[in-house]
Scaffold this motif. Structure first.
Motif, PDB file in Angstrom:
ATOM      1  N   GLN A 181       0.674  -1.225   0.077  1.00 39.81           N
ATOM      2  CA  GLN A 181       0.126   0.125   0.024  1.00 39.81           C
ATOM      3  C   GLN A 181       0.840   1.201  -0.050  1.00 39.81           C
ATOM      4  OE1 GLN A 181      -2.407  -0.467   3.464  1.00 39.81           O
ATOM      5  NE2 GLN A 181      -4.174  -0.820   2.099  1.00 39.81           N
ATOM      6  N   VAL A 182       0.381   2.328  -0.656  1.00 37.79           N
ATOM      7  CA  VAL A 182       1.164   3.577  -0.743  1.00 37.79           C
ATOM      8  C   VAL A 182       0.135   4.761  -0.046  1.00 37.79           C
ATOM      9  CG1 VAL A 182       2.485   5.242  -2.125  1.00 37.79           C
ATOM     10  CG2 VAL A 182       2.591   2.763  -2.849  1.00 37.79           C
ATOM     11  N   VAL A 183       0.545   5.343   0.919  1.00 39.98           N
ATOM     12  CA  VAL A 183      -0.290   6.370   1.465  1.00 39.98           C
ATOM     13  C   VAL A 183       0.658   7.616   1.547  1.00 39.98           C
ATOM     14  CG1 VAL A 183      -1.187   7.131   3.742  1.00 39.98           C
ATOM     15  CG2 VAL A 183      -1.351   4.649   2.937  1.00 39.98           C
ATOM     16  N   ASP A 184      -0.208   8.961   1.183  1.00 43.20           N
ATOM     17  CA  ASP A 184       0.538   9.903   1.244  1.00 43.20           C
ATOM     18  C   ASP A 184      -0.035  10.742   2.358  1.00 43.20           C
ATOM     19  OD1 ASP A 184       1.899  12.116  -0.230  1.00 43.20           O
ATOM     20  OD2 ASP A 184      -0.106  13.101  -0.833  1.00 43.20           O
ATOM     21  N   SER A 185       1.021  11.519   2.806  1.00 39.85           N
ATOM     22  CA  SER A 185       1.199  12.310   4.309  1.00 39.85           C
ATOM     23  C   SER A 185       1.553  13.671   3.920  1.00 39.85           C
ATOM     24  CB  SER A 185       2.072  11.506   5.288  1.00 39.85           C
ATOM     25  OG  SER A 185       2.418  12.541   6.063  1.00 39.85           O
ATOM     26  N   TYR A 186       0.962  14.606   4.354  1.00 43.84           N
ATOM     27  CA  TYR A 186       1.248  16.141   4.442  1.00 43.84           C
ATOM     28  C   TYR A 186       2.267  16.382   5.530  1.00 43.84           C
ATOM     29  CZ  TYR A 186       0.716  21.243   3.454  1.00 43.84           C
ATOM     30  OH  TYR A 186       0.896  22.575   2.961  1.00 43.84           O
ATOM     31  N   ALA A 187       2.763  15.491   6.522  1.00 42.48           N
ATOM     32  CA  ALA A 187       3.563  15.874   7.535  1.00 42.48           C
ATOM     33  C   ALA A 187       4.781  16.504   7.311  1.00 42.48           C
ATOM     34  CB  ALA A 187       3.659  14.453   8.491  1.00 42.48           C
ATOM     35  N   HIS A 188       5.085  17.625   7.672  1.00 37.70           N
ATOM     36  CA  HIS A 188       6.453  18.045   7.564  1.00 37.70           C
ATOM     37  C   HIS A 188       7.067  18.606   8.744  1.00 37.70           C
ATOM     38  CE1 HIS A 188       2.994  21.010   7.175  1.00 37.70           C
ATOM     39  NE2 HIS A 188       3.897  22.055   7.554  1.00 37.70           N
ATOM     40  N   HIS A 189       6.412  18.609   9.825  1.00 34.57           N
ATOM     41  CA  HIS A 189       6.989  19.164  11.021  1.00 34.57           C
ATOM     42  C   HIS A 189       7.039  17.601  11.965  1.00 34.57           C
ATOM     43  CE1 HIS A 189       6.875  20.543  15.390  1.00 34.57           C
ATOM     44  NE2 HIS A 189       7.262  21.878  15.061  1.00 34.57           N
ATOM     45  N   PRO A 190       8.240  17.605  12.887  1.00 32.24           N
ATOM     46  CA  PRO A 190       8.312  16.401  13.439  1.00 32.24           C
ATOM     47  C   PRO A 190       7.320  15.857  14.310  1.00 32.24           C
ATOM     48  CG  PRO A 190      10.372  18.027  13.845  1.00 32.24           C
ATOM     49  CD  PRO A 190       9.114  18.716  13.147  1.00 32.24           C
ATOM     50  N   THR A 191       6.501  16.838  14.793  1.00 35.99           N
ATOM     51  CA  THR A 191       5.280  16.385  15.717  1.00 35.99           C
ATOM     52  C   THR A 191       4.272  15.726  14.745  1.00 35.99           C
ATOM     53  OG1 THR A 191       5.456  18.210  17.380  1.00 35.99           O
ATOM     54  CG2 THR A 191       3.439  17.010  17.273  1.00 35.99           C
ATOM     55  N   GLU A 192       3.973  16.234  13.673  1.00 36.92           N
ATOM     56  CA  GLU A 192       3.057  15.746  12.699  1.00 36.92           C
ATOM     57  C   GLU A 192       3.756  14.363  12.210  1.00 36.92           C
ATOM     58  OE1 GLU A 192       1.869  20.082  10.930  1.00 36.92           O
ATOM     59  OE2 GLU A 192       3.432  18.555   9.598  1.00 36.92           O
ATOM     60  N   MET A 193       4.925  14.308  11.790  1.00 38.90           N
ATOM     61  CA  MET A 193       5.680  13.034  11.349  1.00 38.90           C
ATOM     62  C   MET A 193       5.431  12.012  12.324  1.00 38.90           C
ATOM     63  SD  MET A 193       9.111  15.023   9.611  1.00 38.90           S
ATOM     64  CE  MET A 193       9.888  13.567   9.392  1.00 38.90           C
ATOM     65  N   THR A 194       5.773  12.167  13.446  1.00 43.39           N
ATOM     66  CA  THR A 194       5.668  11.034  14.607  1.00 43.39           C
ATOM     67  C   THR A 194       4.052  10.741  14.708  1.00 43.39           C
ATOM     68  OG1 THR A 194       7.676  12.229  16.019  1.00 43.39           O
ATOM     69  CG2 THR A 194       5.955  10.929  17.115  1.00 43.39           C
ATOM     70  N   ALA A 195       3.142  11.615  14.834  1.00 43.68           N
ATOM     71  CA  ALA A 195       1.679  11.194  14.751  1.00 43.68           C
ATOM     72  C   ALA A 195       1.362  10.364  13.564  1.00 43.68           C
ATOM     73  CB  ALA A 195       1.029  12.466  14.895  1.00 43.68           C
ATOM     74  N   ASP A 196       1.792  10.592  12.446  1.00 41.94           N
ATOM     75  CA  ASP A 196       1.440   9.847  11.338  1.00 41.94           C
ATOM     76  C   ASP A 196       2.048   8.318  11.433  1.00 41.94           C
ATOM     77  OD1 ASP A 196      -0.453  11.872  10.402  1.00 41.94           O
ATOM     78  OD2 ASP A 196       0.460  12.323   8.545  1.00 41.94           O
ATOM     79  N   LEU A 197       3.381   8.575  11.576  1.00 46.04           N
ATOM     80  CA  LEU A 197       4.054   7.089  11.705  1.00 46.04           C
ATOM     81  C   LEU A 197       3.417   6.486  12.614  1.00 46.04           C
ATOM     82  CD1 LEU A 197       7.756   8.681  11.142  1.00 46.04           C
ATOM     83  CD2 LEU A 197       6.552   6.979   9.607  1.00 46.04           C
ATOM     84  N   GLU A 198       3.050   6.856  13.757  1.00 41.38           N
ATOM     85  CA  GLU A 198       2.430   5.949  14.905  1.00 41.38           C
ATOM     86  C   GLU A 198       1.021   5.596  14.489  1.00 41.38           C
ATOM     87  OE1 GLU A 198       2.414   8.663  18.289  1.00 41.38           O
ATOM     88  OE2 GLU A 198       4.471   8.033  18.956  1.00 41.38           O
ATOM     89  N   ALA A 199       0.136   6.375  13.617  1.00 44.92           N
ATOM     90  CA  ALA A 199      -1.005   5.903  13.400  1.00 44.92           C
ATOM     91  C   ALA A 199      -0.579   4.553  12.260  1.00 44.92           C
ATOM     92  CB  ALA A 199      -1.710   7.150  12.594  1.00 44.92           C
ATOM     93  N   MET A 200       0.197   4.959  11.331  1.00 47.59           N
ATOM     94  CA  MET A 200       0.542   3.944  10.176  1.00 47.59           C
ATOM     95  C   MET A 200       0.940   2.677  10.944  1.00 47.59           C
ATOM     96  SD  MET A 200      -0.625   4.761   7.240  1.00 47.59           S
ATOM     97  CE  MET A 200      -1.936   5.238   8.304  1.00 47.59           C
ATOM     98  N   ARG A 201       1.562   2.784  12.003  1.00 47.93           N
ATOM     99  CA  ARG A 201       2.274   1.502  12.688  1.00 47.93           C
ATOM    100  C   ARG A 201       0.935   0.717  13.180  1.00 47.93           C
ATOM    101  NH1 ARG A 201       6.304  -0.933  11.726  1.00 47.93           N
ATOM    102  NH2 ARG A 201       7.711   0.771  12.262  1.00 47.93           N
ATOM    103  N   ALA A 202       0.069   1.295  13.752  1.00 48.97           N
ATOM    104  CA  ALA A 202      -0.964   0.942  14.238  1.00 48.97           C
ATOM    105  C   ALA A 202      -2.102   0.082  13.303  1.00 48.97           C
ATOM    106  CB  ALA A 202      -1.984   1.738  14.961  1.00 48.97           C
ATOM    107  N   ALA A 203      -1.922   0.757  11.845  1.00 49.80           N
ATOM    108  CA  ALA A 203      -2.737   0.377  10.837  1.00 49.80           C
ATOM    109  C   ALA A 203      -2.009  -0.902  10.077  1.00 49.80           C
ATOM    110  CB  ALA A 203      -3.250   1.501   9.981  1.00 49.80           C
ATOM    111  N   ALA A 204      -0.750  -0.818  10.142  1.00 44.07           N
ATOM    112  CA  ALA A 204       0.130  -1.730   9.075  1.00 44.07           C
ATOM    113  C   ALA A 204      -0.003  -3.285   9.515  1.00 44.07           C
ATOM    114  CB  ALA A 204       1.492  -1.295   8.867  1.00 44.07           C
ATOM    115  N   GLY A 205      -0.200  -3.462  10.840  1.00 43.85           N
ATOM    116  CA  GLY A 205      -0.095  -4.741  11.544  1.00 43.85           C
ATOM    117  C   GLY A 205       1.277  -5.148  11.179  1.00 43.85           C
ATOM    118  N   ASP A 206       1.604  -6.364  10.912  1.00 46.50           N
ATOM    119  CA  ASP A 206       2.717  -6.982  10.733  1.00 46.50           C
ATOM    120  C   ASP A 206       3.634  -6.477   9.581  1.00 46.50           C
ATOM    121  OD1 ASP A 206       2.253  -8.789  12.960  1.00 46.50           O
ATOM    122  OD2 ASP A 206       1.511 -10.130  11.714  1.00 46.50           O
ATOM    123  N   GLY A 207       2.988  -5.513   8.903  1.00 49.83           N
ATOM    124  CA  GLY A 207       3.740  -5.170   7.750  1.00 49.83           C
ATOM    125  C   GLY A 207       5.040  -3.949   8.066  1.00 49.83           C
TER     126      GLY A 207
END
Length: 462
Positions: A329-355
């Protein structure tokens, strides 16, 4: 009914009409009957959407693009003083107004909700616009991103509510006089315009001071910068806090991930409400609660607004699924500040399962990279592997010694697997060589890294 055209804006000319903020204002004016014209550096789907509304859109900037009978010229802070259309306006004596003044004029006579904060403005504004529309309230809105199609960042509605994204980057949010203001968080950013946190706080205090008498400030009870702002305001404005903190007026009791959705339970005015947020991540759940609190402050019944928030399914570039190929899967994120980057990566970690999570990151602005490059690198350590591109300059000139290597070095020091790639054309092949079925690729940044998503999918398909 919503008001008509503001004075002297019946024939506006927009320099940079294709931009997120500018195009929204142009769209509303066109829908109100103005003869809209403007120019942009390149053609786009947004330009086509404006043309469909009757606007004249020129590609490139040239003095002859400005009609002699234009009633005003609208500019953003990104427009340089040597722009030929700006020079022509001066010759002709045509008034030049900032986009924030134009937006403020559009909100006059309505009940504005202005959404501010260092992160999450576009999402929260979009959630409110969608939910209020779902309830049949027909709001007007101006958002810094498209909901579901090019040009969907703004609408002239027949209702009395106007929802607007309030940009702090150039202090333009000082122009608005909202009935309800939201402050999601307060952090140091936009380093070309703010030298310290004190300046940031002063700017947000000015914004809060613009709330109309009897109005309400909805503000996070969890974010330390927001709590400090609340302390500084010291009861000068009616305040409703929201969050997981025990002292929050609108208390978040739980956020339960359900794949790419969340179930949120809150306590508001002594009642418990449970509703669905149709996008992943705790930070998006909190954005939805801010929207709920703001709507309630304006008099919209919370029990009706809460389920309507589920109608929001995302905005372009905010964890938007680009596609899937070869099990990736390819997902697009507008995150460009460290706080946003961390939040989006944590959200994707929860959604990605074992991937695995693979990131293609493009730093945005030299000034931001200079100040926050180390923190960006630390955020990338949350991914399994990352590709880092050169800095996207946007409106800035290069700063000597400031390159994406600052981020690469910080990421590696934090133990991250990082590959610098200087030619964007090489990225699809690099990612295709890394990705395996079950992985999730995140194209991340506020520049043109989004263009790489479809190319990565094409390469994966081969």
């Amino acid at each position: 009914m919503a008001p008509g055209l503001p004075p002297a804006m019946d024939r506006p000319h927009f320099i940079g009409i294709g931009g997120a903020g500018m195009s929204g204002i142009a769209k509303i004016l066109a829908q109100r009957g103005a003869e809209v014209a403007g120019s942009d550096a390149k053609d786009s789907a947004t330009a086509d959407a404006l043309r469909a509304l009757g606007a004249t859109v020129h590609i490139g900037h040239a003095a002859e693009h400005l009609a002699d009978d234009a009633s005003c010229v609208v500019v953003s802070s990104a427009i340089r003083t040597d722009n030929p259309e700006l020079a022509r306006a001066a010759e002709l004596g045509i008034p030049v107004i900032h986009r924030s003044d134009a937006l403020a004029a559009l909100m006059a006579g309505l009940r504005p909700i202005a959404v501010a904060g260092t992160h999450g403005k576009t999402t929260t504004t979009s959630m409110l616009a969608v939910a209020l529309t779902e309830l049949g309230l027909d709001p007007s809105y101006a958002i810094g991103g498209d909901l579901d199609a090019p040009g969907s960042n703004a609408l002239h509605g027949a209702g009395e509510i106007f929802v607007a994204e309030a940009d702090e980057s150039d202090r333009s949010f000082h122009k608005y006089a909202p009935e309800v203001a939201i402050v999601l968080n307060v952090e140091l950013d936009h380093h070309a315009n703010y030298a310290s946190m004190d300046e940031i706080y002063e700017s947000f205090e000015t914004f809060a001071g613009r709330i109309v008498p009897g109005g309400t400030l909805v503000i996070s009870a969890d974010h330390e910068g927001a709590r400090e702002l609340t302390r500084r305001l010291a009861g000068s404005v009616r305040t409703v806090t929201y969050g997981e903190a025990e002292d929050a007026d609108v208390r978040v009791l739980s956020v339960v991930p359900q794949g790419l959705r969340s179930e949120v339970t809150v306590e508001l005015a002594g009642a418990r409400l449970t509703f669905t947020v149709s996008v992943p991540g705790r930070h998006y759940a909190h954005n939805a609660v801010a929207a709920l609190a703001a709507g309630a402050a304006l008099g919209v019944p919370a029990a009706e607004l809460a389920p309507a928030l589920a109608a929001y399914t995302g905005v372009k570039r905010r964890l938007q699924l680009t596609g899937e190929a070869a099990g990736v899967q390819v997902v697009d994120s507008y995150a460009h500040h460290p706080t946003e980057m961390t939040a989006d990566l944590e959200a994707m970690r929860a959604a990605a399962g074992d991937g695995r999570i693979l990131v293609v990151f493009q730093p945005h602005l030299f000034s931001r990279t200079q100040e926050l490059g180390t923190e960006m690198g630390h955020s990338l350590a949350l991914a399994d592997a990352s590709v880092v591109l050169d800095v996207y300059p946007a409106r800035e000139d290069p700063i000597p010694g400031v390159t994406s290597e600052l981020i690469v070095e910080a990421a590696r020091a934090a133990g991250a697997d990082v590959t610098p790639v200087h030619d964007k054309a090489d990225v699809p092949a690099v990612i295709a060589g890394m990705a395996k079925a079950g992985d999730l690729v995140l194209t991340m940044g506020a520049g043109d890294v989004t263009d790489l998503g479809p190319r990565i999918l094409d390469q994966l398909s081969k």
